[in-house]
Scaffold this active site. Structure first.
Site, PDB file in Angstrom:
ATOM      1  N   GLY A 226      36.490   9.524   7.298  1.00 17.50           N
ATOM      2  CA  GLY A 226      36.444   8.336   8.143  1.00 17.50           C
ATOM      3  C   GLY A 226      35.198   8.140   8.964  1.00 17.50           C
ATOM      4  O   GLY A 226      35.036   7.088   9.593  1.00 17.50           O
ATOM      5  N   GLU A 268      37.383  15.590   5.256  1.00 16.21           N
ATOM      6  CA  GLU A 268      37.224  14.922   3.956  1.00 16.21           C
ATOM      7  C   GLU A 268      36.264  13.737   4.011  1.00 16.21           C
ATOM      8  O   GLU A 268      36.674  12.602   3.812  1.00 16.21           O
ATOM      9  CB  GLU A 268      38.575  14.372   3.496  1.00 16.21           C
ATOM     10  N   PRO A 269      35.004  13.960   4.279  1.00 17.27           N
ATOM     11  CA  PRO A 269      34.077  12.826   4.330  1.00 17.27           C
ATOM     12  C   PRO A 269      33.807  12.258   2.940  1.00 17.27           C
ATOM     13  O   PRO A 269      33.661  12.998   1.973  1.00 17.27           O
ATOM     14  CB  PRO A 269      32.793  13.459   4.893  1.00 17.27           C
ATOM     15  N   ARG A 271      32.348   8.350   2.604  1.00 10.82           N
ATOM     16  CA  ARG A 271      31.256   7.432   2.919  1.00 10.82           C
ATOM     17  C   ARG A 271      30.062   8.148   3.582  1.00 10.82           C
ATOM     18  O   ARG A 271      28.912   7.850   3.284  1.00 10.82           O
ATOM     19  CB  ARG A 271      31.816   6.381   3.885  1.00 10.82           C
ATOM     20  N   ARG A 308      32.890  -5.318  -1.469  1.00 12.85           N
ATOM     21  CA  ARG A 308      33.177  -5.025  -0.066  1.00 12.85           C
ATOM     22  C   ARG A 308      32.971  -6.223   0.857  1.00 12.85           C
ATOM     23  O   ARG A 308      33.607  -6.328   1.897  1.00 12.85           O
ATOM     24  CB  ARG A 308      32.359  -3.825   0.426  1.00 12.85           C
ATOM     25  N   CYS A 339      32.373 -16.361 -10.643  1.00  7.09           N
ATOM     26  CA  CYS A 339      32.890 -17.724 -10.454  1.00  7.09           C
ATOM     27  C   CYS A 339      33.902 -17.708  -9.315  1.00  7.09           C
ATOM     28  O   CYS A 339      35.122 -17.757  -9.533  1.00  7.09           O
ATOM     29  CB  CYS A 339      33.538 -18.212 -11.727  1.00  7.09           C
ATOM     30  N   GLU A 340      33.389 -17.600  -8.117  1.00  6.74           N
ATOM     31  CA  GLU A 340      34.255 -17.381  -6.948  1.00  6.74           C
ATOM     32  C   GLU A 340      33.404 -17.686  -5.714  1.00  6.74           C
ATOM     33  O   GLU A 340      32.355 -17.066  -5.524  1.00  6.74           O
ATOM     34  CB  GLU A 340      34.647 -15.900  -6.951  1.00  6.74           C
TER      35      GLU A 340
HETATM   36  N1  LLP Z   1      40.676  11.129   2.975  1.00  3.15           N
HETATM   37  C1  LLP Z   1      41.602  10.234   2.669  1.00  3.15           C
HETATM   38  C2  LLP Z   1      42.990  10.644   2.586  1.00  3.15           C
HETATM   39  C3  LLP Z   1      41.247   8.895   2.450  1.00  3.15           C
HETATM   40  O1  LLP Z   1      42.188   8.011   2.179  1.00  3.15           O
HETATM   41  C4  LLP Z   1      39.889   8.517   2.536  1.00  3.15           C
HETATM   42  C5  LLP Z   1      39.487   7.139   2.300  1.00  3.15           C
HETATM   43  C6  LLP Z   1      38.938   9.501   2.838  1.00  3.15           C
HETATM   44  C7  LLP Z   1      39.367  10.810   3.063  1.00  3.15           C
HETATM   45  C8  LLP Z   1      37.472   9.199   2.930  1.00  3.15           C
HETATM   46  O2  LLP Z   1      37.200   8.295   3.919  1.00  3.15           O
HETATM   47  P1  LLP Z   1      35.672   7.974   4.284  1.00  3.15           P
HETATM   48  O3  LLP Z   1      35.062   9.208   4.864  1.00  3.15           O
HETATM   49  O4  LLP Z   1      34.987   7.592   3.026  1.00  3.15           O
HETATM   50  O5  LLP Z   1      35.781   6.855   5.241  1.00  3.15           O
HETATM   51  N2  LLP Z   1      37.295   0.925   0.159  1.00  3.15           N
HETATM   52  C9  LLP Z   1      37.143   1.003   1.588  1.00  3.15           C
HETATM   53  C10 LLP Z   1      37.403   2.382   2.098  1.00  3.15           C
HETATM   54  C11 LLP Z   1      38.752   2.886   1.753  1.00  3.15           C
HETATM   55  C12 LLP Z   1      38.937   4.291   2.237  1.00  3.15           C
HETATM   56  C13 LLP Z   1      40.061   4.932   1.540  1.00  3.15           C
HETATM   57  N3  LLP Z   1      40.318   6.271   1.962  1.00  3.15           N
HETATM   58  C14 LLP Z   1      35.735   0.527   1.968  1.00  3.15           C
HETATM   59  O6  LLP Z   1      34.976   0.149   1.087  1.00  3.15           O
HETATM   60  O7  LLP Z   1      35.395   0.510   3.150  1.00  3.15           O
END
Ligand code: LLP
Length: 442
Positions: A226, A268-269, A271, A308, A339-340
């Protein structure tokens, strides 16, 4: 520019050292502040064999959330004992696959999954290590669609209403499941430490309660991913060091205050590992100036390679790669090729005079672009190049029109009536045999 010429556009470009440095920063900042840490790369952000190999080489474990991600991780040679299988709707065959592969942990989302893992592990004569995904009841300040910690969520087992405690009791009764820890993920693109700290408090309170009620000892606490990244100059994300500096002492203190043994800390990074490492290159196909209204710059990609903006109103910074040294002279909006009407890549950004053929580079597209790409309008998914020390290598090939029709099946009953159409399609291939669709000048 050279990359666009060599591989064509649209093109995803990934900076290998940026990925490696982000992996190293996570390990360094957390391992120096907490005795037992495992950093899991959330591969949903960007999964290809090369990316999986790089993060595994950097000593990270892998969070996979589907059979497809698991298969990619295994084909890349990632050790199964560093693979954590997430996902809120695992199928029987996915669980079977993961058990056979000997993965490290199942991160279990609901009671039905727990029951199924126990059943299948029993059939194989195995005991599966599991972590329970809980919803702590925390609202993170982020986009509605990427909030996950609140009770009203499709993810996880709720703590406040007693479901989580029932799940712990149930897991402890099962013979082919070993409950090793607890998990939560409060959301994504988070800019403050507060939701993480709140989550630690709630999870540690629950660990104490579960220990008192069932004797369960939480060996590991996974606080999810996150951490936010800088999409535009206006974003001010936390550094990994800031996050570790907040989380590590908070967890040490929380364990001590509750007389609980220190759990291994799992993070769990996704992004934060790949987001800023990615740039997408597009070719400008048209410039439409509507006097007194707006200038649309239309490029050869769009919501199919980056959904996104349409999905989350995401904002990006961009430059013209071939005019990077020129000052901005106009405000334009970047439109995609689908086409959107909602298919936009950026609104009202400042660029130098834009002309057809210019190469537009959009930054910070490493996470949730390729992994969320589609073939909408039967556009081809772009190629991906990995760059390091002035070198580049292709790590995902551009799709071809042949890829589009490869899985199409025409029932016999349609064949005779459409024979003539098929013949004309064949002659079209003679006229345009490469059928790659890429805008390449080589
Ligand atoms: N752990 C779990 C259980 C998750 O569901 C996620 C992301 C992560 C770790 C990794 O989160 P991050 O560090 O990448 O924020 N498609 C959306 C993001 C959806 C995130 C889903 N879960 C976007 O493009 O912003």
């Amino acid at each position: 520019m050279a990359l666009a010429r060599r591989y064509g556009t649209p093109l995803y470009v990934v900076d290998e050292m940026a990925v490696r440095n982000a992996c190293r920063a996570h390990r360094r900042e957390f391992e120096s502040r907490y005795p037992r840490v495992r950093i899991l790369y959330a591969s949903k952000a960007l999964m290809t064999k090369a990316i999986a190999m790089i993060v595994a080489e950097e000593g990270l474990s892998l969070d996979v959330c589907s059979g497809g991600e698991l298969y990619t991780a295994l084909s890349a040679g990632c050790p199964p004992d560093r693979i954590y299988f997430h996902g809120n709707s695992k199928t029987l065959s996915e669980i079977d696959f993961a058990l056979s592969a000997g993965i490290c942990r199942f991160v279990v989302d609901n009671m039905d999954e727990l029951r199924l893992i126990d059943l299948l592990a029993n059939a194989k004569g195995l005991v599966a290590d599991v972590i329970l995904r809980l919803t702590p009841g925390i609202e993170a300040h982020t986009h509605e669609y990427i909030k996950t910690g609140q009770i009203d969520s499709k993810f996880g087992i709720a703590i406040p209403n007693g479901d989580a405690l029932r799940a712990v009791k149930y897991a402890k009764e099962l013979r082919n499941v070993k409950l090793t820890g607890l998990h939560c993920h409060v959301g994504s693109q988070i800019f403050e430490t507060e939701p993480f700290l709140h989550a630690i408090e709630v999870m540690m309170d629950f660990a104490r309660e579960a220990c008192d009620a069932t004797g369960f000892i939480m060996e590991e606490l996974d606080i999810g991913g996150g951490l936010g990244v800088r999409y535009t100059g206006g974003d001010d994300p936390l550094s990994v060091a800031d996050l570790a500096e907040a989380i590590a002492p908070a967890l040490l203190k929380a364990a001590e205050e509750r007389c609980l043994p220190l759990p291994t800390l799992l993070m769990e990074p996704g992004r934060a590992i790949v987001g800023e490492a990615g740039t997408t290159l597009y070719t400008v196909n048209a410039v439409k100036h509507i006097e007194g209204v707006r200038t649309y710059v239309t490029v050869d990609g769009g919501m199919a390679d980056n959904p996104r903006v349409a999905l989350y109103q995401a904002e990006y910074d961009a430059v013209l790669a071939n005019k990077a040294d020129r000052p901005p002279t106009c405000e334009v909006s970047i439109a995609g090729n689908c086409c959107e009407s909602g298919d936009m890549l950026a609104w009202d950004i400042a660029l130098p005079d834009v002309e057809v053929g210019d190469i537009l580079a959009i930054f910070c597209t490493g996470a949730y672009n390729y992994s969320m790409a589609s073939n909408y309008n039967r556009h081809l998914r772009p190629a991906m190049a990995l760059v390091k020390d002035g070198w580049s290598d292709l790590i995902v090939e551009r799709e071809t029109y042949e890829d589009h029709v490869r899985k199409d099946v025409v029932p016999d009953r349609l064949k005779s009536s459409h024979r003539s159409a098929a013949v004309s399609a064949e002659s079209a291939m003679l006229v345009y045999p490469r059928a790659s669709g890429a805008n390449a000048s080589e």
